[in-house]
Design an enzyme around this catalytic site. Structure first.
Site, mmCIF file in Angstrom:
data_model
loop_
_atom_site.group_PDB
_atom_site.id
_atom_site.type_symbol
_atom_site.label_atom_id
_atom_site.label_comp_id
_atom_site.label_asym_id
_atom_site.label_seq_id
_atom_site.Cartn_x
_atom_site.Cartn_y
_atom_site.Cartn_z
ATOM 1 N N LYS A 11 1.145 -1.602 -0.008
ATOM 2 C CA LYS A 11 0.093 0.048 -0.147
ATOM 3 C C LYS A 11 0.846 1.458 -0.029
ATOM 4 O O LYS A 11 2.031 1.162 0.125
ATOM 5 C CB LYS A 11 -0.888 0.303 1.680
ATOM 6 N N PRO A 119 9.976 -5.074 -0.052
ATOM 7 C CA PRO A 119 10.713 -4.636 0.984
ATOM 8 C C PRO A 119 9.959 -4.231 2.529
ATOM 9 O O PRO A 119 9.041 -3.702 2.554
ATOM 10 C CB PRO A 119 11.534 -2.679 0.644
ATOM 11 N N ALA A 121 10.641 -3.119 6.295
ATOM 12 C CA ALA A 121 10.441 -1.738 6.990
ATOM 13 C C ALA A 121 9.906 -0.655 5.784
ATOM 14 O O ALA A 121 11.237 0.432 6.078
ATOM 15 C CB ALA A 121 11.406 -1.428 7.822
ATOM 16 N N GLY A 123 7.805 1.174 4.806
ATOM 17 C CA GLY A 123 6.142 2.085 4.818
ATOM 18 C C GLY A 123 5.509 1.968 3.540
ATOM 19 O O GLY A 123 4.232 2.352 3.205
ATOM 20 N N ALA A 125 4.112 -1.263 4.144
ATOM 21 C CA ALA A 125 3.468 -2.433 4.566
ATOM 22 C C ALA A 125 3.324 -3.783 4.572
ATOM 23 O O ALA A 125 2.543 -4.609 3.899
ATOM 24 C CB ALA A 125 1.366 -2.135 4.743
ATOM 25 N N GLY A 126 4.652 -4.200 3.969
ATOM 26 C CA GLY A 126 4.670 -5.646 3.501
ATOM 27 C C GLY A 126 4.437 -6.913 4.481
ATOM 28 O O GLY A 126 4.154 -8.084 3.746
ATOM 29 N N GLY A 127 4.941 -6.101 6.172
ATOM 30 C CA GLY A 127 4.480 -7.129 7.223
ATOM 31 C C GLY A 127 3.367 -7.483 7.163
ATOM 32 O O GLY A 127 2.420 -8.542 7.005
ATOM 33 N N SER A 128 2.328 -6.265 6.439
ATOM 34 C CA SER A 128 0.733 -6.385 6.849
ATOM 35 C C SER A 128 0.171 -6.841 6.104
ATOM 36 O O SER A 128 -0.674 -8.234 5.527
ATOM 37 C CB SER A 128 0.502 -5.070 6.890
ATOM 38 N N ASP A 161 -2.443 -2.148 9.439
ATOM 39 C CA ASP A 161 -2.534 -1.669 8.835
ATOM 40 C C ASP A 161 -3.101 -3.433 7.701
ATOM 41 O O ASP A 161 -3.331 -3.532 5.920
ATOM 42 C CB ASP A 161 -0.957 -1.451 8.033
#
Ligand code: C5P
Length: 328
Positions: A11, A119, A121, A123, A125-128, A161
């Site tokens: 996002k 990528p 961390a 910005g 929201a890859g982990g989300s 997110d």
């Protein structure tokens, strides 16, 4: 069916208005989320115990234990199904009673495999996205039958997110960002260029820098949705959209990562209609006029040497989507 694969989008925030720090350590937000065509893929398969394997972009930085957001999402879904609290209705009646939360063959664990292109961390929201994908995948694997709204309720417990990564499209987020309303705007396709930075920014530290910059006496006004941005989205006016992008975390992100100033300036000099830090950074994104302009912008930006790499992406795109059960 033994494996379910889901892809979930990154996002960007077309607006990120941050209010004062709340007693629970979060900030009230008004944000306009926009899902873009940069995807992680997550597969789940029945196993004796939960495990996660990560490959691809930034994999070494992703926790491989229970702290992994996708595994936390699996646990949250299992707990919601077990307690019947996935979708608390006004009556307190559970829509989840009777569902098992386990694979049909009885194996209670899940092996999660994450293939990253978003990528870490950054910005974006890859982990989300990974957590959202794991929720949607386990819902399918377990035949749990949660609705989109029920999945979003579980997602909100995993991270601010995650619900948006389930929903996708363009949506207004409030609260911590987890209270979502799809933006009622005509379908459009926007062309974005992303500039990935050589480094990362931890989200809590960027919010902390914003609080310090504002100072204890001026914690910031209550965040409000930008009328200018919403009118640009409703009319599809790209010039106006470019001008109305805004992010309260941009100034603190630049103060912690001064090279971003050059990246943003380079994009503007290369003819971007708009340029902004994404979320808590350090990725910057740029609005292009069309697909050809996005290619020109990406080439020009990569030639300036102001960032680690560039990518093109279109938006909006759907949220976490099943792309395939695979035969054993
Ligand atoms: O919810 P999530 O785990 O993604 O948030 C990461 C961190 O970002 C939080 O611990 C908090 O420090 C910060 N945050 C915030 N206000 C928000 C969302 C996140 O302060 N609305």
């Amino acid at each position: 069916m033994t494996t379910v694969t889901v892809r979930a989008p990154a996002k960007i925030n077309l607006q990120l208005a941050v209010g004062p720090l709340r007693p629970d350590g979060y900030h009230d937000l008004v944000t306009v989320f926009h899902a873009i065509s940069l995807f992680d893929e997550v597969s789940v398969a029945p196993a004796e115990a939960d495990s996660v394997t990560v490959s691809g972009e930034g994999a070494a930085q992703v926790p491989a234990g229970p702290d992994n957001l996708a595994l936390r999402a699996v646990s949250a879904l299992r707990a919601a199904i077990a307690s019947g609290t996935g979708a608390p209705g006004a009556s307190g009646r559970s829509g989840l009673a009777g569902r098992t939360g386990a694979a049909p063959d009885g194996r209670a664990g899940v092996a999660v495999t994450i293939s990253k292109r978003i990528p870490v961390a950054a910005g974006l929201a890859g982990g989300s996205a990974d957590a959202a994908a794991a929720l949607v995948a386990c819902n399918e694997l377990w035949h749990a039958g949660l609705s989109l709204q029920e999945l979003c309720e579980v997602a909100a417990r995993v991270g601010s997110d995650v619900a948006f990564a389930v929903l996708g499209g363009t949506a207004v987020g409030r609260g911590r960002g987890e209270r979502l309303m799809p933006a009622l705007v005509p379908s459009a396709r926007y062309h974005w260029v992303l500039a990935f930075a050589d480094g990362y920014l931890p989200t809590p530290a960027v919010y902390g820098t914003l609080d310090r910059m504002r100072g204890p006496l001026a914690p910031g006004p209550a965040p409000e949705l930008s009328d200018e941005l919403m009118s640009a989205l409703r009319s599809g006016d790209q010039e106006k959209l470019g001008r109305s992008l805004s992010n309260d975390l941009q100034a603190p992100a630049i103060s912690m990562f001064p090279a971003l100033r050059k990246t943003l300036a380079a994009g503007q000099e290369c003819g971007a209609l708009g340029a902004l830090v994404s979320g808590s950074g350090p990725t910057c994104f740029f609005l292009a006029r069309d697909a050809g302009h996005a290619t020109d912008l990406a080439v020009a930006l990569s030639g300036t040497g102001v960032c680690r790499s560039v990518a093109r992406a279109a938006g909006p795109v759907p949220g976490a989507t099943v792309i395939g059960p695979q035969a054993p």
